[in-house]
Write a protein that holds these residues in place. Sequence first.
Motif, short mmCIF file in Angstrom:
data_model
loop_
_atom_site.label_atom_id
_atom_site.label_comp_id
_atom_site.label_asym_id
_atom_site.label_seq_id
_atom_site.Cartn_x
_atom_site.Cartn_y
_atom_site.Cartn_z
N TYR A 51 48.60 42.99 45.98
CA TYR A 51 50.03 42.67 46.02
C TYR A 51 50.55 42.69 44.60
O TYR A 51 50.03 41.96 43.74
CB TYR A 51 50.25 41.27 46.60
N ARG A 52 51.57 43.49 44.35
CA ARG A 52 52.16 43.51 43.01
C ARG A 52 53.52 44.19 43.06
O ARG A 52 53.81 44.97 43.96
CB ARG A 52 51.27 44.23 42.01
N LYS A 53 54.31 43.88 42.06
CA LYS A 53 55.57 44.60 41.89
C LYS A 53 55.27 45.83 41.04
O LYS A 53 54.36 45.80 40.20
CB LYS A 53 56.59 43.70 41.20
N PRO A 54 56.00 46.91 41.22
CA PRO A 54 55.71 48.14 40.47
C PRO A 54 55.71 47.97 38.95
O PRO A 54 54.97 48.62 38.25
CB PRO A 54 56.81 49.10 40.92
N ASP A 55 56.54 47.09 38.44
CA ASP A 55 56.66 46.94 36.99
C ASP A 55 55.91 45.71 36.47
O ASP A 55 56.16 45.27 35.35
CB ASP A 55 58.14 46.84 36.60
N SER A 81 55.08 32.45 50.06
CA SER A 81 53.64 32.22 49.94
C SER A 81 53.20 32.12 48.48
O SER A 81 53.98 32.36 47.56
CB SER A 81 52.89 33.37 50.61
N LEU A 82 51.93 31.77 48.31
CA LEU A 82 51.35 31.73 46.97
C LEU A 82 51.41 33.10 46.31
O LEU A 82 51.74 33.22 45.13
CB LEU A 82 49.90 31.23 47.05
N ILE A 83 51.13 34.14 47.07
CA ILE A 83 51.18 35.50 46.53
C ILE A 83 52.59 35.85 46.09
O ILE A 83 52.78 36.45 45.04
CB ILE A 83 50.62 36.51 47.54
N ASP A 84 53.58 35.48 46.89
CA ASP A 84 54.97 35.76 46.50
C ASP A 84 55.33 35.05 45.20
O ASP A 84 56.01 35.61 44.35
CB ASP A 84 55.93 35.33 47.62
N HIS A 85 54.88 33.81 45.05
CA HIS A 85 55.14 33.06 43.81
C HIS A 85 54.46 33.72 42.61
O HIS A 85 55.07 33.87 41.55
CB HIS A 85 54.67 31.62 43.97
N HIS A 91 52.39 38.57 38.13
CA HIS A 91 50.94 38.77 38.28
C HIS A 91 50.61 39.90 39.25
O HIS A 91 51.37 40.21 40.16
CB HIS A 91 50.27 37.49 38.76
N ASP A 92 49.46 40.50 39.03
CA ASP A 92 48.89 41.53 39.89
C ASP A 92 47.88 40.82 40.78
O ASP A 92 46.80 40.44 40.33
CB ASP A 92 48.23 42.60 39.02
N CYS A 93 48.21 40.59 42.06
CA CYS A 93 47.40 39.75 42.94
C CYS A 93 46.47 40.58 43.81
O CYS A 93 46.89 41.56 44.42
CB CYS A 93 48.29 38.92 43.85
N TRP A 94 45.22 40.17 43.87
CA TRP A 94 44.21 40.77 44.72
C TRP A 94 43.68 39.68 45.64
O TRP A 94 43.26 38.63 45.17
CB TRP A 94 43.06 41.34 43.88
N ALA A 95 43.71 39.92 46.94
CA ALA A 95 43.17 38.96 47.92
C ALA A 95 42.10 39.66 48.74
O ALA A 95 42.32 40.76 49.25
CB ALA A 95 44.29 38.45 48.82
N ILE A 96 40.95 39.02 48.85
CA ILE A 96 39.83 39.64 49.53
C ILE A 96 39.57 38.96 50.87
O ILE A 96 39.77 37.76 51.02
CB ILE A 96 38.57 39.60 48.65
N ASP A 97 39.20 39.76 51.86
CA ASP A 97 38.75 39.26 53.16
C ASP A 97 37.24 39.41 53.20
O ASP A 97 36.71 40.53 53.24
CB ASP A 97 39.38 40.06 54.31
#
Length: 99
Positions: A51-55, A81-85, A91-97
């Motif tokens: 999850y990230r914004k392009p810039d 969500s936490l990722i949205d915040h 931040h460049d967010c990585w979430a693993i399953d």
Amino acid sequence: MWNLIIGVAAILFLLFLYYQVLKRCFRERLHNAEVHTVKTGDLWKLRLCRYRKPDSQGQPVLLVHGITANHHAFASPHGKSLIDHLMASGHDCWAIDLR
């Protein structure tokens, strides 16, 4: 004895059909741009969602869920969500399953 085996097999088959119907009715919706899948040596699939914004220029953050959860614990509810915040902070967010 055979009646018990046939009964258990019938129940398992009905549960399988029920699962297939639910899976088609309630498809998973991912609110992200990238999904990476890795197959382990024992053929289990692990999913990594980015999850990230392009810039975004912020530091990468790896989010790892606890037992009986998945990456949706960090991505829900959508927009709050936490990722949205973290994405709003750049931040460049990585979430693993995991398994």
